[in-house]
Design a protein around this motif. Structure first.
Motif, PDB file in Angstrom:
ATOM      1  N   TYR A 194      -5.189   7.140   1.850  1.00 12.82           N
ATOM      2  CA  TYR A 194      -5.526   8.543   2.042  1.00 12.82           C
ATOM      3  C   TYR A 194      -5.623   8.766   3.551  1.00 12.82           C
ATOM      4  CZ  TYR A 194      -6.686   8.250  -2.901  1.00 12.82           C
ATOM      5  OH  TYR A 194      -6.633   8.050  -4.251  1.00 12.82           O
ATOM      6  N   LEU A 195      -4.572   9.346   4.126  1.00 17.86           N
ATOM      7  CA  LEU A 195      -4.529   9.508   5.576  1.00 17.86           C
ATOM      8  C   LEU A 195      -5.230  10.787   6.018  1.00 17.86           C
ATOM      9  CD1 LEU A 195      -0.915   8.293   6.448  1.00 17.86           C
ATOM     10  CD2 LEU A 195      -3.015   6.975   6.073  1.00 17.86           C
TER      11      LEU A 195
ATOM     12  N   PRO B  42      -8.644   7.425   8.253  1.00 19.34           N
ATOM     13  CA  PRO B  42      -7.942   7.012   7.035  1.00 19.34           C
ATOM     14  C   PRO B  42      -8.863   6.243   6.098  1.00 19.34           C
ATOM     15  CG  PRO B  42      -7.413   5.519   8.829  1.00 19.34           C
ATOM     16  CD  PRO B  42      -8.281   6.604   9.418  1.00 19.34           C
ATOM     17  N   ARG B  43      -8.454   6.146   4.858  1.00 15.79           N
ATOM     18  CA  ARG B  43      -9.161   5.342   3.868  1.00 15.79           C
ATOM     19  C   ARG B  43      -8.144   4.709   2.935  1.00 15.79           C
ATOM     20  NH1 ARG B  43     -12.736   1.808   2.080  1.00 15.79           N
ATOM     21  NH2 ARG B  43     -12.951   1.886  -0.168  1.00 15.79           N
TER      22      ARG B  43
ATOM     23  N   ILE C  51       0.847  -1.189   0.000  1.00 13.39           N
ATOM     24  CA  ILE C  51       0.000   0.000   0.000  1.00 13.39           C
ATOM     25  C   ILE C  51       0.889   1.247   0.000  1.00 13.39           C
ATOM     26  CG2 ILE C  51      -1.773   1.271   1.280  1.00 13.39           C
ATOM     27  CD1 ILE C  51      -2.571  -1.459   2.515  1.00 13.39           C
ATOM     28  N   THR C  52       0.521   2.240  -0.803  1.00 13.27           N
ATOM     29  CA  THR C  52       1.315   3.456  -0.909  1.00 13.27           C
ATOM     30  C   THR C  52       0.463   4.682  -0.579  1.00 13.27           C
ATOM     31  OG1 THR C  52       0.828   3.606  -3.277  1.00 13.27           O
ATOM     32  CG2 THR C  52       2.869   2.492  -2.638  1.00 13.27           C
ATOM     33  N   LEU C  53       1.131   5.756  -0.175  1.00 14.35           N
ATOM     34  CA  LEU C  53       0.446   7.004   0.182  1.00 14.35           C
ATOM     35  C   LEU C  53       0.022   7.786  -1.047  1.00 14.35           C
ATOM     36  CD1 LEU C  53       2.531   8.537   3.116  1.00 14.35           C
ATOM     37  CD2 LEU C  53       0.206   7.659   3.238  1.00 14.35           C
ATOM     38  N   ALA C  54      -1.139   8.395  -0.964  1.00 12.04           N
ATOM     39  CA  ALA C  54      -1.564   9.327  -2.010  1.00 12.04           C
ATOM     40  C   ALA C  54      -0.814  10.642  -1.875  1.00 12.04           C
ATOM     41  CB  ALA C  54      -3.068   9.559  -1.925  1.00 12.04           C
TER      42      ALA C  54
ATOM     43  N   ARG D 265      -4.985   5.647  14.714  1.00 12.69           N
ATOM     44  CA  ARG D 265      -4.558   6.491  15.830  1.00 12.69           C
ATOM     45  C   ARG D 265      -3.707   7.651  15.333  1.00 12.69           C
ATOM     46  NH1 ARG D 265      -2.393   3.829  21.371  1.00 12.69           N
ATOM     47  NH2 ARG D 265      -4.599   3.241  21.412  1.00 12.69           N
ATOM     48  N   PHE D 266      -2.816   7.377  14.389  1.00  8.06           N
ATOM     49  CA  PHE D 266      -1.971   8.431  13.828  1.00  8.06           C
ATOM     50  C   PHE D 266      -2.821   9.478  13.108  1.00  8.06           C
ATOM     51  CE2 PHE D 266       0.278  10.152  10.124  1.00  8.06           C
ATOM     52  CZ  PHE D 266       1.327  10.815  10.753  1.00  8.06           C
ATOM     53  N   CYS D 267      -3.776   9.042  12.308  1.00  3.27           N
ATOM     54  CA  CYS D 267      -4.589   9.978  11.528  1.00  3.27           C
ATOM     55  C   CYS D 267      -5.447  10.866  12.419  1.00  3.27           C
ATOM     56  CB  CYS D 267      -5.476   9.211  10.550  1.00  3.27           C
ATOM     57  SG  CYS D 267      -4.544   8.455   9.206  1.00  3.27           S
ATOM     58  N   ARG D 268      -6.003  10.293  13.461  1.00  2.41           N
ATOM     59  CA  ARG D 268      -6.828  11.093  14.371  1.00  2.41           C
ATOM     60  C   ARG D 268      -5.987  12.138  15.088  1.00  2.41           C
ATOM     61  NH1 ARG D 268     -10.276   5.991  16.802  1.00  2.41           N
ATOM     62  NH2 ARG D 268     -11.643   5.727  14.987  1.00  2.41           N
ATOM     63  N   ALA D 269      -4.760  11.758  15.460  1.00  8.10           N
ATOM     64  CA  ALA D 269      -3.890  12.697  16.168  1.00  8.10           C
ATOM     65  C   ALA D 269      -3.316  13.748  15.221  1.00  8.10           C
ATOM     66  CB  ALA D 269      -2.757  11.929  16.849  1.00  8.10           C
TER      67      ALA D 269
END
Length: 321
Positions: free
Chosen positions: A166-167, A157-158, A119-122, A147-151
């Motif tokens: 998509y973070l 995330p999706r 999986i790669t980042l957009a 947890r990272f995305c909420r902080a």
């Protein structure tokens, strides 16, 4: 119609011919998309199938490992049922190493929790989150990413069906317009469901174990004013915060309204977009978002069932003591 390709143990792909049925489900509330395909019996699939991909024209809309292959023999003959989940399934199935990160970045999260699963980042954001991020024993990779995305981004995330993460998930500026007449995406049927029984009117909290539940958060959704449905949250308990109460109210608001459309063709790319419905009877309904798309192919044709929810609410009025 989707083109389905399957890989063998030697990593070579072949196109699946004579597909009988296809079902592709994508839901913002479910980390992994799911794909179910039926076809006539194929010995290569039964013995060697490894991964599966689906294309809408030239666009990859799904890839993942095959979870199960069922051979079903009936009087009419033998068919195969192939089920798979997208790459995000690996984030749910695998436990992350317990560790504490200091000032983590999205690129670092990608390196340790996404790329090992293809999986790669957009968006390769390398701006640090200036705090620590603790990974507890038993946490899945998906839970770490959540947890990272909420902080870092205050969002959920999706992971799309093609394996893109998509973070910082924010709605697209593009609005999908559905209409039963005139311009827009045409729909065959519409079902609007208003469900006030889902609403929570208020949440009562306590912030110290010795205290009573003397603080109250009231739902700002106007429709909640006609409802009495109370919940209690012990904010003094471990891993429970004021955000827990906010999330409970937000979820109750989202679930209190559902608009379901049936459209011809494949509309998988609409997931997560803002939406508006222009109906000749109900009028214009705006402030919606596409929360789920289920695409099916069978002898009856190709159809997408699209579920729309309210995009957002002002979740709470204020904290009352």
């Amino acid at each position: 119609m989707l083109t389905v390709k399957i890989s063998r143990a030697d990593k070579q792909f072949f196109t699946l011919e004579d597909v009988l049925t296809v079902r592709l489900d994508a839901d913002l509330n479910v980390p992994a998309d799911s794909l179910t395909v039926t076809c006539p019996y194929n010995d290569t699939i039964r013995k060697n199938a490894q991964t599966i991909q689906a294309y809408n024209g030239d666009r990859l809309v799904f890839r993942g490992r095959i979870d199960s292959v069922d051979s079903i023999k009936r009087a009419q003959g033998v068919i195969m049922k192939i089920t798979a989940r997208s790459l995000a399934a690996a984030l749910l199935d695998n436990e992350a190493e317990p560790v504490t990160y200091f000032d983590p970045t999205a690129v670092m999260i990608e390196s340790r929790h996404l790329r090992p699963f293809g999986i790669t980042l957009a968006n390769r954001d390398n701006q640090p989150y200036y705090d620590s991020l603790k990974i507890d024993k038993g946490m899945s990779h998906w839970r770490v990413i959540e947890r990272f995305c909420r902080a870092r981004y205050h969002s959920e995330p999706r992971i799309s069906g093609d394996g893109t993460a998509y973070l910082d998930r924010r709605p697209s500026d593009e609005v999908a317009v559905f209409s039963d007449s005139g311009s827009g995406i045409p729909y065959i049927s519409l079902n609007e469901s208003r469900r006030p029984y889902r609403l929570i009117s208020e949440i009562r909290l306590k912030f110290r174990q010795a205290n009573t539940y003397g603080s109250v958060i009231r739902n700002a959704n106007p429709e909640a004013r006609q409802v009495t449905r109370v919940r209690y949250v012990n904010a003094a308990a471990d891993k429970t915060t004021l955000a827990t109460a906010d999330k409970m109210l937000e979820n109750s608001n989202r679930r209190s309204y559902l608009l379901k459309l049936s459209c011809a063709g494949c509309h998988c790319g609409l997931l997560g977009k803002r939406a508006e419905v222009r109906d000749s009877v109900l009028g214009t309904i705006g402030g919606l978002a596409v929360r789920k798309v289920s695409y099916t192919v069978s002898s009856r044709g190709e159809f997408s069932t699209i579920e729309l929810e309210k995009e957002n609410y002002n979740v709470v009025d204020e904290l009352h003591n």
